[in-house]
Design an enzyme around this catalytic site. Sequence first.
Site, PDB file in Angstrom:
ATOM      1  N   HIS A  14       0.864  -1.206   0.000  1.00  0.00           N
ATOM      2  CA  HIS A  14       0.000   0.000   0.000  1.00  0.00           C
ATOM      3  C   HIS A  14       0.888   1.239   0.000  1.00  0.00           C
ATOM      4  O   HIS A  14       1.500   1.572   1.015  1.00  0.00           O
ATOM      5  CB  HIS A  14      -0.906   0.017   1.233  1.00  0.00           C
ATOM      6  CG  HIS A  14      -1.894   1.148   1.210  1.00  0.00           C
ATOM      7  ND1 HIS A  14      -3.247   0.945   1.347  1.00  0.00           N
ATOM      8  CD2 HIS A  14      -1.740   2.473   1.056  1.00  0.00           C
ATOM      9  CE1 HIS A  14      -3.870   2.106   1.285  1.00  0.00           C
ATOM     10  NE2 HIS A  14      -2.967   3.061   1.116  1.00  0.00           N
ATOM     11  N   HIS A  16       1.507   5.421  -1.658  1.00  0.00           N
ATOM     12  CA  HIS A  16       1.156   6.597  -2.453  1.00  0.00           C
ATOM     13  C   HIS A  16       2.439   7.176  -3.044  1.00  0.00           C
ATOM     14  O   HIS A  16       3.295   7.659  -2.302  1.00  0.00           O
ATOM     15  CB  HIS A  16       0.476   7.663  -1.583  1.00  0.00           C
ATOM     16  CG  HIS A  16      -0.807   7.180  -0.993  1.00  0.00           C
ATOM     17  ND1 HIS A  16      -2.009   7.334  -1.634  1.00  0.00           N
ATOM     18  CD2 HIS A  16      -1.071   6.498   0.147  1.00  0.00           C
ATOM     19  CE1 HIS A  16      -2.968   6.787  -0.901  1.00  0.00           C
ATOM     20  NE2 HIS A  16      -2.429   6.267   0.181  1.00  0.00           N
ATOM     21  N   LYS A 100      -9.277  -0.260  -6.114  1.00  0.00           N
ATOM     22  CA  LYS A 100      -9.331   0.404  -4.816  1.00  0.00           C
ATOM     23  C   LYS A 100     -10.686   1.073  -4.603  1.00  0.00           C
ATOM     24  O   LYS A 100     -11.126   1.869  -5.445  1.00  0.00           O
ATOM     25  CB  LYS A 100      -8.217   1.464  -4.756  1.00  0.00           C
ATOM     26  CG  LYS A 100      -8.191   2.305  -3.490  1.00  0.00           C
ATOM     27  CD  LYS A 100      -7.749   1.511  -2.273  1.00  0.00           C
ATOM     28  CE  LYS A 100      -7.949   2.271  -0.974  1.00  0.00           C
ATOM     29  NZ  LYS A 100      -6.744   2.814  -0.400  1.00  0.00           N
ATOM     30  N   HIS A 137     -10.483   1.275   1.557  1.00  0.00           N
ATOM     31  CA  HIS A 137     -10.296   2.265   2.624  1.00  0.00           C
ATOM     32  C   HIS A 137     -11.552   2.155   3.481  1.00  0.00           C
ATOM     33  O   HIS A 137     -12.616   2.636   3.103  1.00  0.00           O
ATOM     34  CB  HIS A 137     -10.129   3.676   2.048  1.00  0.00           C
ATOM     35  CG  HIS A 137      -9.867   4.689   3.121  1.00  0.00           C
ATOM     36  ND1 HIS A 137      -8.644   5.302   3.306  1.00  0.00           N
ATOM     37  CD2 HIS A 137     -10.660   5.162   4.122  1.00  0.00           C
ATOM     38  CE1 HIS A 137      -8.708   6.111   4.353  1.00  0.00           C
ATOM     39  NE2 HIS A 137      -9.922   6.047   4.864  1.00  0.00           N
ATOM     40  N   HIS A 175      -4.764  -0.641   5.795  1.00  0.00           N
ATOM     41  CA  HIS A 175      -4.295   0.149   6.948  1.00  0.00           C
ATOM     42  C   HIS A 175      -5.233   0.089   8.157  1.00  0.00           C
ATOM     43  O   HIS A 175      -5.755   1.101   8.590  1.00  0.00           O
ATOM     44  CB  HIS A 175      -4.002   1.604   6.552  1.00  0.00           C
ATOM     45  CG  HIS A 175      -5.016   2.255   5.645  1.00  0.00           C
ATOM     46  ND1 HIS A 175      -6.357   2.261   5.904  1.00  0.00           N
ATOM     47  CD2 HIS A 175      -4.859   2.929   4.472  1.00  0.00           C
ATOM     48  CE1 HIS A 175      -6.989   2.909   4.942  1.00  0.00           C
ATOM     49  NE2 HIS A 175      -6.099   3.313   4.060  1.00  0.00           N
ATOM     50  N   ASP A 248       1.377   2.666   3.542  1.00  0.00           N
ATOM     51  CA  ASP A 248       0.522   3.845   3.340  1.00  0.00           C
ATOM     52  C   ASP A 248       1.354   5.127   3.372  1.00  0.00           C
ATOM     53  O   ASP A 248       0.869   6.196   3.758  1.00  0.00           O
ATOM     54  CB  ASP A 248      -0.599   3.918   4.387  1.00  0.00           C
ATOM     55  CG  ASP A 248      -1.736   4.835   3.939  1.00  0.00           C
ATOM     56  OD1 ASP A 248      -1.796   5.181   2.747  1.00  0.00           O
ATOM     57  OD2 ASP A 248      -2.562   5.215   4.790  1.00  0.00           O
TER      58      ASP A 248
HETATM   59  O1  DOR Z   1      -3.501   9.650   5.585  1.00  0.00           O
HETATM   60  C1  DOR Z   1      -3.792   9.322   4.442  1.00  0.00           C
HETATM   61  N1  DOR Z   1      -3.189   9.897   3.378  1.00  0.00           N
HETATM   62  N2  DOR Z   1      -4.735   8.417   4.264  1.00  0.00           N
HETATM   63  C2  DOR Z   1      -5.219   8.126   3.045  1.00  0.00           C
HETATM   64  O2  DOR Z   1      -6.111   7.325   2.959  1.00  0.00           O
HETATM   65  C3  DOR Z   1      -4.729   8.855   1.847  1.00  0.00           C
HETATM   66  C4  DOR Z   1      -3.388   9.388   2.062  1.00  0.00           C
HETATM   67  C5  DOR Z   1      -2.939  10.397   1.018  1.00  0.00           C
HETATM   68  O3  DOR Z   1      -3.133  10.129  -0.182  1.00  0.00           O
HETATM   69  O4  DOR Z   1      -2.375  11.425   1.391  1.00  0.00           O
HETATM   70 ZN    ZN Z   2      -3.424   5.043   1.534  1.00  0.00          ZN
END
Ligand code: DOR
Ligand code: ZN
Length: 346
Positions: A14, A16, A100, A137, A175, A248
């Site tokens: 997971h 970003h 997702k 999520h 998460h 995450d």
């Molecule tokens: O804290 C988070 N940041 N939770 C998420 O689900 C998305 C992520 C983000 O893309 O910044």
């Molecule tokens: Zn995430």
Amino acid sequence: MTDIITIRRPDDWHLHLRDGDMMRSVLPFTARQFARAIVMPNVSPPVTDVQKTIAYRERILDAVPEGMDFTPLMTCYLTDTTDPDDVARGHAEGVFTAAKLYPAHATTGSAHGVTDISAIYPVLEKMQAIAMPLLIHGEVTDSHVDIFDRESVFIERTLSKLVCDFPALKIVFEHITTRNAADFVMTGPDTLAATITPQHLHINRNAIFAGGIRPHMYCLPIAKREEHRLRLREVAVSGSPKFFLGTDSAPHTVGAKESACGCAGIFGAPYAIESYAAVFEEENALDRFQAFASENGPRFYGLPLNEATITLRRQSHRVEEILEVAGEKIVPFHAGEAIGWRLILE
Ligand code: DOR
Ligand code: ZN
């Protein structure tokens, strides 16, 4: 006492990565540790179909530094109007590893998410038929529900029914942050698994308010009470194949975090594997570290295990207070703290 840990190379289930300069700058932090990562599709605009995902994957592959071996595993961002056939085609062509589900407005970049789960039932039917995992999520978006209860209420209102309605659909509850989620997954069917972040193993909700408001400790789902953190640690190190690594890691600039309305997200990528290793050592469970970091994830997804290995050495080092990333400043997780392990690069 062990001073060296060698495990199969891990994957991040997971992540970003963002896009553009930010993506090019944060990618090496992940690629030096992890062979593969499940890349979240909540970029702006979101990657909602096969074409956009192929283009995004190309941009990521172009950014992998020389000599690093890293494979991005792409995900499809589900919306109310996602076409089941597009999802199936993307999966068949090896573009989408998973899809997702963001409930609309649950978190950063979720404005185009799903407003009513029944809208995507035809997509979920198709995914179940082709054995394509659904990543969730898991928080309700009802503003009347207390922010610390949104995950538990999601289990009651949505996830329990989903698991019953789609008994063969592979679901990753992403998460997880509560005892309720840990227990729901532990006692659920084999088709249900969960990722756990480093921050939810290290901090409880006090960290967000220690001596003042701490925006760099804020992410979604928000950290919960200590009892929840302890249960997450128990299941992470339990050896159960249902729990695996997913950072995450979600970079936001200092300006976006330290604001009257600061963004949710913790940048855990830089020392992720060291951070997890510290947890497993504290729990006397280093013998189960490889399963969590490198085996449970690929087995759940039906992908091969990595053959390469990585080595960590016992060596205390202090994490940078701030990192310069794409000409911007970002505060990493564990900023200013000492971590007891260090990844050795060959
Ligand atoms: O804290 C988070 N940041 N939770 C998420 O689900 C998305 C992520 C983000 O893309 O910044
Ligand atoms: Zn995430």
